[in-house]
Design an enzyme around this catalytic site. Structure first.
Site, PDB file in Angstrom:
ATOM      1  N   GLY A 100     -50.991  40.563  49.296  1.00  0.00           N
ATOM      2  CA  GLY A 100     -49.542  40.911  49.383  1.00  0.00           C
ATOM      3  C   GLY A 100     -48.904  42.359  49.460  1.00  0.00           C
ATOM      4  O   GLY A 100     -49.727  42.905  50.394  1.00  0.00           O
ATOM      5  N   GLY A 101     -47.934  42.659  49.273  1.00  0.00           N
ATOM      6  CA  GLY A 101     -47.449  44.087  49.526  1.00  0.00           C
ATOM      7  C   GLY A 101     -48.315  45.024  49.204  1.00  0.00           C
ATOM      8  O   GLY A 101     -48.281  46.172  49.429  1.00  0.00           O
ATOM      9  N   GLY A 113     -50.941  60.319  84.102  1.00  0.00           N
ATOM     10  CA  GLY A 113     -50.618  60.825  82.832  1.00  0.00           C
ATOM     11  C   GLY A 113     -51.157  61.116  81.670  1.00  0.00           C
ATOM     12  O   GLY A 113     -50.872  61.872  80.949  1.00  0.00           O
ATOM     13  N   ALA A 114     -52.276  60.483  81.890  1.00  0.00           N
ATOM     14  CA  ALA A 114     -53.261  60.659  80.713  1.00  0.00           C
ATOM     15  C   ALA A 114     -54.158  61.913  80.796  1.00  0.00           C
ATOM     16  O   ALA A 114     -54.502  62.785  79.612  1.00  0.00           O
ATOM     17  CB  ALA A 114     -54.740  59.720  80.946  1.00  0.00           C
TER      18      ALA A 114
HETATM   19  C1  HXC Z   1     -51.812  37.562  37.150  1.00  0.00           C
HETATM   20  C2  HXC Z   1     -53.596  36.983  37.920  1.00  0.00           C
HETATM   21  C3  HXC Z   1     -53.231  37.425  39.293  1.00  0.00           C
HETATM   22  C4  HXC Z   1     -51.827  37.839  39.268  1.00  0.00           C
HETATM   23  C5  HXC Z   1     -55.019  36.726  39.488  1.00  0.00           C
HETATM   24  N1  HXC Z   1     -55.102  36.689  38.059  1.00  0.00           N
HETATM   25  N2  HXC Z   1     -54.104  37.085  40.232  1.00  0.00           N
HETATM   26  N3  HXC Z   1     -52.811  37.001  36.965  1.00  0.00           N
HETATM   27  N4  HXC Z   1     -51.265  38.021  38.146  1.00  0.00           N
HETATM   28  N5  HXC Z   1     -51.363  38.284  40.609  1.00  0.00           N
HETATM   29  C6  HXC Z   1     -55.658  36.291  37.354  1.00  0.00           C
HETATM   30  C7  HXC Z   1     -55.936  34.912  37.106  1.00  0.00           C
HETATM   31  O1  HXC Z   1     -55.025  34.003  36.645  1.00  0.00           O
HETATM   32  C8  HXC Z   1     -57.543  34.696  36.410  1.00  0.00           C
HETATM   33  O2  HXC Z   1     -57.042  34.695  34.940  1.00  0.00           O
HETATM   34  C9  HXC Z   1     -58.076  35.987  36.894  1.00  0.00           C
HETATM   35  O3  HXC Z   1     -57.167  36.848  37.026  1.00  0.00           O
HETATM   36  C10 HXC Z   1     -58.902  35.857  37.970  1.00  0.00           C
HETATM   37  O4  HXC Z   1     -58.328  35.155  39.058  1.00  0.00           O
HETATM   38  P1  HXC Z   1     -59.135  33.995  39.683  1.00  0.00           P
HETATM   39  O5  HXC Z   1     -58.021  33.207  40.380  1.00  0.00           O
HETATM   40  O6  HXC Z   1     -59.790  33.057  38.698  1.00  0.00           O
HETATM   41  O7  HXC Z   1     -60.139  34.589  40.686  1.00  0.00           O
HETATM   42  P2  HXC Z   1     -60.854  34.359  42.090  1.00  0.00           P
HETATM   43  O8  HXC Z   1     -60.846  32.922  42.223  1.00  0.00           O
HETATM   44  O9  HXC Z   1     -61.840  35.170  42.261  1.00  0.00           O
HETATM   45  O10 HXC Z   1     -59.345  34.519  42.927  1.00  0.00           O
HETATM   46  C11 HXC Z   1     -59.073  35.899  43.148  1.00  0.00           C
HETATM   47  C12 HXC Z   1     -57.676  35.900  43.660  1.00  0.00           C
HETATM   48  C13 HXC Z   1     -56.746  34.834  43.125  1.00  0.00           C
HETATM   49  C14 HXC Z   1     -58.029  35.743  45.234  1.00  0.00           C
HETATM   50  C15 HXC Z   1     -57.121  37.285  43.936  1.00  0.00           C
HETATM   51  O11 HXC Z   1     -56.507  35.260  41.880  1.00  0.00           O
HETATM   52  C16 HXC Z   1     -55.406  35.068  43.819  1.00  0.00           C
HETATM   53  O12 HXC Z   1     -54.996  34.538  44.914  1.00  0.00           O
HETATM   54  N6  HXC Z   1     -54.585  35.822  43.059  1.00  0.00           N
HETATM   55  C17 HXC Z   1     -53.056  35.838  43.579  1.00  0.00           C
HETATM   56  C18 HXC Z   1     -53.006  36.648  44.578  1.00  0.00           C
HETATM   57  C19 HXC Z   1     -51.711  36.933  45.053  1.00  0.00           C
HETATM   58  O13 HXC Z   1     -50.912  36.272  45.876  1.00  0.00           O
HETATM   59  N7  HXC Z   1     -51.025  38.103  44.616  1.00  0.00           N
HETATM   60  C20 HXC Z   1     -49.474  38.285  44.568  1.00  0.00           C
HETATM   61  C21 HXC Z   1     -49.580  38.972  45.765  1.00  0.00           C
HETATM   62  S1  HXC Z   1     -47.761  39.468  45.746  1.00  0.00           S
HETATM   63  P3  HXC Z   1     -58.093  34.063  33.910  1.00  0.00           P
HETATM   64  O14 HXC Z   1     -57.335  34.307  32.518  1.00  0.00           O
HETATM   65  O15 HXC Z   1     -58.375  32.517  34.363  1.00  0.00           O
HETATM   66  O16 HXC Z   1     -59.307  34.611  34.200  1.00  0.00           O
HETATM   67  C22 HXC Z   1     -47.878  41.045  45.519  1.00  0.00           C
HETATM   68  C23 HXC Z   1     -46.570  41.678  45.658  1.00  0.00           C
HETATM   69  C24 HXC Z   1     -46.802  43.156  45.666  1.00  0.00           C
HETATM   70  O17 HXC Z   1     -48.869  41.581  45.080  1.00  0.00           O
HETATM   71  C25 HXC Z   1     -45.504  43.850  45.603  1.00  0.00           C
HETATM   72  C26 HXC Z   1     -45.479  45.126  46.497  1.00  0.00           C
HETATM   73  C27 HXC Z   1     -44.293  45.000  47.498  1.00  0.00           C
END
Ligand code: HXC
Length: 523
Positions: free
Chosen positions: A178-179, A413-414
């Site tokens: 994400g961001g 130019g380079a």
């Molecule tokens: C809360 C989260 C989380 C999140 C993971 N977890 N991401 N909890 N918020 N964003 C938690 C899971 O629920 C899980 O909890 C533990 O972390 C481990 O995650 P898993 O999915 O079991 O691990 P894995 O299979 O290794 O996958 C990892 C991962 C996946 C690829 C990172 O968790 C994932 O896709 N997460 C979301 C990624 C994403 O899209 N994030 C938001 C992006 S937007 P438990 O309790 O089961 O152990 C963003 C905006 C940024 O970040 C802002 C800037 C502008």
């Protein structure tokens, strides 16, 4: 020296503190730690220990807790809020560091977590030392919603405030989605580990929903993609320990801040060392590629060259070396790829490197062998005009000592762009093999003598003769030297000693930029 240890006086309050510290240092269940290790990843604290000098870590905010009410009691993140932060030393010099803990809610970023990161960044800006972020996170903590998003924005703002003030380094040692990728993108150097690091704006699931494509993690955001194609990543490592070793090595070439200069150890290599190999390269066929890294090593102290972004835009080579102890940044065309021509990626790669060196008082050496800009529909349509201008802008703006050596071709130019005297390069040398002209002999003869060639009984013979004449008249360093555009034509073998004297002479160069808010670089 014997350490003096004060005798412990037992107290309930101290016991309570120790209990709290102990719990905060092991925030996750054993199976979470096991899962982290099973992926070949170290724990957040072990990473800091592996990166910093032994026993130098001083932690801050160990006991910080989330203030969010979004969690049911049992699901609340533990003290520390999923990130370890503080300061310590690398090679004896102070640094600030933070390390996201994937074993705590996937290293996701809540507000308190973000505040801890912001605090060490503020400390680094105040104390004028590098800051290193170790990223291993699922991104914004979903439960904390806009507070998490706001936390990221506060980090981004600090990244920009610190830019050009202190070196900022990101080590991506897990997911970075994400961001969240924009904090690393705003820092100076990004490291990734093959196989375990991933960076993307939208993960595979969202990509599938939005576009129908089904990319793997690795193809969407792995170390190979970002080091070879996107240019996001500057260094890749085979393991986390290898990554930390490279960060420690990189820091040896950098100053603590923009108010400082890089350390200059006592040199062990002779400042008078000559190179027969450079003479041989100068004498070789101008159409035959050669190793520019070998040229750099012949010039540099101890033949050491610390290259950055080695796998991206291979037609230009950038990195750090030392000359008689003094750190310099090197930008060099690479005849082994695209004949060393400049294209969009090369311009952006070198432009960003020039700006880094200028911001951090690292003098620049430019080694020129460039046949021009890479032609074609692809480059024009993707904006070589706008994006190629970045390197030109970066050089024109740079006020650090800037020296050029034209090795072979400097066409069109380079020639102007590659730190020519005309854009305030301080000293310009050329080897006798240099060819400084509007274009190469074959193309020039074809344009200027088209009619004669068409009418000739033996066009091949005439072409060879005219090309030979052109080479004698134009494709040499002597016309440029006669105008003072090249300060001196030097024997290739003497390149190292001449450069050492020239950089030594320019050590006290002071150039001030025009007073303005900021320029408007073609981004
Ligand atoms: C809360 C989260 C989380 C999140 C993971 N977890 N991401 N909890 N918020 N964003 C938690 C899971 O629920 C899980 O909890 C533990 O972390 C481990 O995650 P898993 O999915 O079991 O691990 P894995 O299979 O290794 O996958 C990892 C991962 C996946 C690829 C990172 O968790 C994932 O896709 N997460 C979301 C990624 C994403 O899209 N994030 C938001 C992006 S937007 P438990 O309790 O089961 O152990 C963003 C905006 C940024 O970040 C802002 C800037 C502008």
């Amino acid at each position: 020296m014997h350490e003096l240890k004060a005798k412990k006086i037992p107290s309930d309050k101290t016991e309570d503190l120790l209990r709290r510290q102990e719990a905060a240092r092991r925030p996750a269940a054993a199976e979470k730690e096991k899962a982290q290790r099973a992926r070949g990843k170290l724990l957040a604290r072990d990473r800091i220990d592996a990166l910093l000098d032994q026993d130098s870590f001083e932690e801050t905010d160990l006991l910080v807790e989330t203030r969010s009410e979004a969690f049911e009691d049992g699901r609340k993140p533990p003290p520390g809020d999923g990130v370890v932060a503080g300061f310590g030393r690398i090679n004896g010099r102070p640094v600030c560091v933070y390390s996201q803990d994937f074993t705590v809610m996937g290293g996701s970023l809540g507000l308190a977590h973000a505040e801890k990161i912001c605090k060490v960044m503020d400390l680094a800006i105040k104390a004028l030392c590098p800051v290193i972020g170790i990223c291993d996170s699922g991104g914004a903590r979903i439960q904390e919603g806009v507070e998490a998003l706001g936390g990221y924005a506060e980090i981004f703002e600090r990244n920009v405030r610190a830019s050009g003030v202190i070196p900022q380094i990101s080590a991506i040692l897990g997911p970075c989605a994400g961001g969240a990728v924009y904090s690393p993108a705003l820092t100076d150097f990004v490291f990734m580990v093959e196989g375990t690091s991933h960076m993307f704006i939208t993960g595979p699931d969202v990509v599938k929903q939005a576009t129908g494509e089904e990319p793997e993690f690795e193809t969407l955001g792995g170390a190979k993609l970002h080091s070879e194609k996107s240019g996001v990543c500057h260094f890749t490592a085979g393991s986390e320990h290898d990554c930390f070793r490279q960060i420690r090595e990189l820091l040896e070439y950098l100053p603590q801040s923009a108010r400082d200069v890089p350390k200059a150890p006592i040199p062990t290599d002779s400042p008078r060392r000559e190179s027969a190999l450079l003479d041989a390269i100068a004498a070789s066929d101008p159409r035959k590629p050669y190793s520019i890294r070998e040229v750099v090593r012949e010039i540099a102290d101890g033949r050491q060259f610390f290259e950055t972004q080695a796998a991206f835009a291979k037609n230009i080579v950038v990195g750090f070396a030392r000359l008689n102890g003094q750190v310099i940044g090197i930008v060099a065309n690479n005849s082994e790829h695209l004949s060393g021509a400049l294209d969009i990626d090369a311009s952006e790669k070198a432009g960003r490197f020039v700006r880094f060196c200028d911001a951090f008082n690292i003098p620049l050496l430019t080694l020129v062998d460039v046949p021009g800009y890479w032609p074609g529909l692809d480059q024009e349509s993707r904006g070589i005009i706008r994006r190629g201008a970045k390197l030109l802008y970066a050089y024109c703006e740079a006020t650090v000592p800037r020296i050029t050596v034209i090795l072979k071709k400097a066409y069109g130019g380079a020639y102007d762009v590659m730190n020519s005297k005309h854009i305030r390069g301080d000293l310009s040398f050329a080897w006798p093999s240099a060819e400084i002209a509007v274009m190469g002999p074959a193309a020039a003869v074809e344009i200027l003598r088209r009619r004669e060639l068409k009418a000739a009984a033996d066009p091949q013979k005439l072409r060879a003769k005219l090309t030979d004449e052109y080479v004698r008249n134009f494709a040499s360093p002597f016309h440029a030297a006669s105008r003072g555009y090249v300060d001196e034509v030097i024997e290739a073998r003497l390149t190292r000693p001449r450069l050492i004297r020239a950089f030594q002479f320019l050590k006290n160069k002071r150039a001030t930029a025009v007073a303005r808010k900021h320029g408007n670089m073609p981004l």
